[in-house]
Enzyme design. Structure first.
Site, PDB file in Angstrom:
ATOM      1  N   ASN A   1     -52.062  -4.971  10.012  1.00 11.74           N
ATOM      2  CA  ASN A   1     -50.928  -5.629   9.364  1.00 11.74           C
ATOM      3  C   ASN A   1     -51.205  -7.253   9.535  1.00 11.74           C
ATOM      4  O   ASN A   1     -50.736  -7.746  10.704  1.00 11.74           O
ATOM      5  CB  ASN A   1     -49.638  -5.200   9.834  1.00 11.74           C
ATOM      6  CG  ASN A   1     -48.417  -6.129   9.374  1.00 11.74           C
ATOM      7  OD1 ASN A   1     -48.369  -6.735   8.450  1.00 11.74           O
ATOM      8  ND2 ASN A   1     -47.322  -5.809  10.142  1.00 11.74           N
ATOM      9  N   TRP A   2     -51.713  -7.787   8.329  1.00 10.05           N
ATOM     10  CA  TRP A   2     -52.191  -9.186   8.545  1.00 10.05           C
ATOM     11  C   TRP A   2     -50.808 -10.306   8.318  1.00 10.05           C
ATOM     12  O   TRP A   2     -50.890 -11.379   8.634  1.00 10.05           O
ATOM     13  CB  TRP A   2     -52.920  -9.405   7.424  1.00 10.05           C
ATOM     14  CG  TRP A   2     -54.488  -9.153   7.833  1.00 10.05           C
ATOM     15  CD1 TRP A   2     -54.954  -8.477   8.834  1.00 10.05           C
ATOM     16  CD2 TRP A   2     -55.586  -8.897   6.856  1.00 10.05           C
ATOM     17  NE1 TRP A   2     -56.049  -7.902   8.854  1.00 10.05           N
ATOM     18  CE2 TRP A   2     -56.727  -8.581   7.686  1.00 10.05           C
ATOM     19  CE3 TRP A   2     -55.849  -9.645   5.649  1.00 10.05           C
ATOM     20  CZ2 TRP A   2     -57.933  -8.339   7.138  1.00 10.05           C
ATOM     21  CZ3 TRP A   2     -57.370  -9.571   5.166  1.00 10.05           C
ATOM     22  CH2 TRP A   2     -58.077  -8.945   5.821  1.00 10.05           C
ATOM     23  N   LYS A   3     -49.432  -9.851   8.278  1.00  7.90           N
ATOM     24  CA  LYS A   3     -48.486 -10.559   8.099  1.00  7.90           C
ATOM     25  C   LYS A   3     -48.521 -11.908   7.103  1.00  7.90           C
ATOM     26  O   LYS A   3     -49.518 -11.762   6.154  1.00  7.90           O
ATOM     27  CB  LYS A   3     -47.873 -10.750   9.350  1.00  7.90           C
ATOM     28  CG  LYS A   3     -47.744  -9.571  10.339  1.00  7.90           C
ATOM     29  CD  LYS A   3     -47.100  -9.828  11.635  1.00  7.90           C
ATOM     30  CE  LYS A   3     -47.151  -8.406  12.374  1.00  7.90           C
ATOM     31  NZ  LYS A   3     -46.262  -8.511  13.580  1.00  7.90           N
TER      32      LYS A   3
ATOM     33  N   HIS B   1     -40.471  -2.856   8.126  1.00 10.69           N
ATOM     34  CA  HIS B   1     -40.774  -3.232   9.449  1.00 10.69           C
ATOM     35  C   HIS B   1     -39.826  -4.155  10.080  1.00 10.69           C
ATOM     36  O   HIS B   1     -38.989  -4.732   9.420  1.00 10.69           O
ATOM     37  CB  HIS B   1     -42.251  -4.213   9.168  1.00 10.69           C
ATOM     38  CG  HIS B   1     -43.091  -4.928  10.160  1.00 10.69           C
ATOM     39  ND1 HIS B   1     -42.347  -5.964  11.163  1.00 10.69           N
ATOM     40  CD2 HIS B   1     -44.141  -4.561  10.744  1.00 10.69           C
ATOM     41  CE1 HIS B   1     -43.175  -6.248  12.150  1.00 10.69           C
ATOM     42  NE2 HIS B   1     -44.056  -5.357  12.115  1.00 10.69           N
TER      43      HIS B   1
ATOM     44  N   GLU C   1     -39.758  -6.954  11.075  1.00  9.09           N
ATOM     45  CA  GLU C   1     -39.703  -8.150  10.828  1.00  9.09           C
ATOM     46  C   GLU C   1     -39.048  -8.374   9.521  1.00  9.09           C
ATOM     47  O   GLU C   1     -38.062  -9.252   9.213  1.00  9.09           O
ATOM     48  CB  GLU C   1     -40.860  -8.827  10.840  1.00  9.09           C
ATOM     49  CG  GLU C   1     -41.482  -9.322  12.229  1.00  9.09           C
ATOM     50  CD  GLU C   1     -43.034  -9.291  12.033  1.00  9.09           C
ATOM     51  OE1 GLU C   1     -43.553  -9.484  11.146  1.00  9.09           O
ATOM     52  OE2 GLU C   1     -43.425  -9.218  13.475  1.00  9.09           O
TER      53      GLU C   1
ATOM     54  N   GLU D   1     -42.519   1.472  16.266  1.00  8.47           N
ATOM     55  CA  GLU D   1     -43.019  -0.210  16.967  1.00  8.47           C
ATOM     56  C   GLU D   1     -41.882  -0.716  17.721  1.00  8.47           C
ATOM     57  O   GLU D   1     -40.762  -1.192  17.184  1.00  8.47           O
ATOM     58  CB  GLU D   1     -43.396  -0.949  15.540  1.00  8.47           C
ATOM     59  CG  GLU D   1     -44.590  -0.670  14.860  1.00  8.47           C
ATOM     60  CD  GLU D   1     -44.866  -1.735  14.242  1.00  8.47           C
ATOM     61  OE1 GLU D   1     -46.358  -1.946  14.311  1.00  8.47           O
ATOM     62  OE2 GLU D   1     -44.433  -2.441  13.280  1.00  8.47           O
TER      63      GLU D   1
ATOM     64  N   GLY E   1     -46.193  -8.436  19.188  1.00  8.11           N
ATOM     65  CA  GLY E   1     -46.644  -9.580  19.508  1.00  8.11           C
ATOM     66  C   GLY E   1     -46.500 -10.298  20.877  1.00  8.11           C
ATOM     67  O   GLY E   1     -46.464 -11.362  21.182  1.00  8.11           O
TER      68      GLY E   1
ATOM     69  N   SER F   1     -48.684  -4.796  20.306  1.00  9.84           N
ATOM     70  CA  SER F   1     -49.418  -5.136  21.109  1.00  9.84           C
ATOM     71  C   SER F   1     -50.575  -4.436  21.549  1.00  9.84           C
ATOM     72  O   SER F   1     -51.093  -4.333  22.414  1.00  9.84           O
ATOM     73  CB  SER F   1     -48.808  -5.734  22.325  1.00  9.84           C
ATOM     74  OG  SER F   1     -47.816  -6.735  22.121  1.00  9.84           O
TER      75      SER F   1
ATOM     76  N   GLY G   1     -51.129  -5.688  14.385  1.00 10.31           N
ATOM     77  CA  GLY G   1     -51.001  -7.108  13.913  1.00 10.31           C
ATOM     78  C   GLY G   1     -51.986  -8.103  14.516  1.00 10.31           C
ATOM     79  O   GLY G   1     -52.759  -8.054  14.017  1.00 10.31           O
ATOM     80  N   GLY G   2     -51.446  -8.669  15.578  1.00  9.79           N
ATOM     81  CA  GLY G   2     -52.268  -9.896  15.889  1.00  9.79           C
ATOM     82  C   GLY G   2     -53.961  -9.597  16.116  1.00  9.79           C
ATOM     83  O   GLY G   2     -54.710 -10.341  15.658  1.00  9.79           O
TER      84      GLY G   2
HETATM   85  P1  PGA Z   1     -48.849  -6.775  17.075  1.00  9.52           P
HETATM   86  O1  PGA Z   1     -48.105  -6.447  15.576  1.00  9.52           O
HETATM   87  O2  PGA Z   1     -49.782  -5.881  16.972  1.00  9.52           O
HETATM   88  O3  PGA Z   1     -49.138  -8.233  16.814  1.00  9.52           O
HETATM   89  O4  PGA Z   1     -47.956  -6.547  17.968  1.00  9.52           O
HETATM   90  C1  PGA Z   1     -47.679  -5.142  15.324  1.00  9.52           C
HETATM   91  C2  PGA Z   1     -46.882  -5.296  14.093  1.00  9.52           C
HETATM   92  O5  PGA Z   1     -45.934  -6.014  13.931  1.00  9.52           O
HETATM   93  O6  PGA Z   1     -47.211  -4.352  13.162  1.00  9.52           O
END
Ligand code: PGA
Length: 250
Positions: A8-10, A94, A96, A164, A170, A208, A229-230
């Site tokens: 997930n590159w956001k 998600h 967010e 999640e 993050g 994470s 994500g990250g």
């Molecule tokens: P993260 O994000 O790996 O940076 O914690 C995961 C996500 O939001 O899907």
């Protein structure tokens, strides 16, 4: 094999980033099960990323779709448009999107239906806040999110759920792998008992995940993969995580 590892590159990326990422990924990935890997770039870059991966059947998807098909909804993108670009899946709900864009379980339900109608595999995200975790209400909160999101969408032909925890995204923190395992078991039970017609393909963990903690997660029987994500912004690290997954699970 269903989708196992999803990047997930956001709100990150560029054409240059896509090309560089692919080079780093391809020179470090040892497997050939490309179709169990998914990448969700910003929707604007789907077409470009598809051309970068033209010789590989990596799944490309999006991070969000609108809950309606067409209409006066400036700035939105529909599931059929995403399908038209050749995508295979969409992340939906998600945290967010829930927190920053006020998405409700009812809107998420409509998005799941849109995805299914357009043959996109929906990746439904659920997760508890830190307060809910500390109050030991994780199971209750997740069950509520799942039931509300699936109640009007109880015949989805395929579904992936990503667990999640909001506080793990993050932050560098994760629940213990065995705690995650029991949450995933509960999620599978809830879907099977309340929505027997839904084809639940897998339950991924997100929050994470990185190369260092990957093996402790993938050793758990009910963790079918990860939404990352990250760490997924680094093509090499994503490849190394995929190699760990393949060693333990394939
Ligand atoms: P993260 O994000 O790996 O940076 O914690 C995961 C996500 O939001 O899907």
């Amino acid at each position: 094999m269903p989708l196992c590892l999803v990047a997930n590159w956001k709100l990150n990326g560029s054409k240059e980033f896509n090309s560089q990422w692919a080079l780093e990924f391809l020179s470090n990935f040892k497997g050939n099960n490309f179709s169990s890997l998914g990448i969700a770039p910003a929707s604007l870059y789907i077409d470009h990323l598809k051309s970068v991966f033209a010789d590989y059947d990596v799944m490309i998807g999006c991070q969000n779709i609108d809950f309606q098909e067409t209409g006066a909804r400036t700035g939105e993108i529909s599931a059929s448009m995403i399908k038209d670009l050749g995508c295979e899946f969409s992340i939906i709900g998600h945290s967010e999107r829930r927190i920053l864009f006020h998405e409700t379980n009812q809107m998420i339900c409509q998005k799941l239906i849109q995805a299914d109608r357009n043959s996109l595999v929906p990746i439904l995200c659920v997760g508890e806040s830190i307060e809910e975790n500390q109050n030991n209400t994780t199971f209750k909160v997740l069950k509520h999110q799942i039931i509300e999101a699936l109640e009007g969408a109880d015949e989805l032909s395929s579904l992936v759920i990503a667990y999640e925890p909001v506080w793990a995204i993050g932050s560098g923190k994760t629940p213990n792998p065995d705690e995650i395992n029991s949450v995933h078991e509960m999620i599978k039970d809830v879907v099977q008992s309340h929505f027997p017609k839904i084809g639940l393909k897998s339950v991924l963990y997100g929050g994470s995940v990185n190369f260092t903690n990957a093996s402790s997660l993938f050793e758990q029987q009910n963790i079918d993969g990860a939404l990352i994500g990250g760490a997924s912004l680094d093509g090499k690290e994503f490849a190394l995580i995929a190699n760990v997954f393949n060693e333990l699970r394939v």
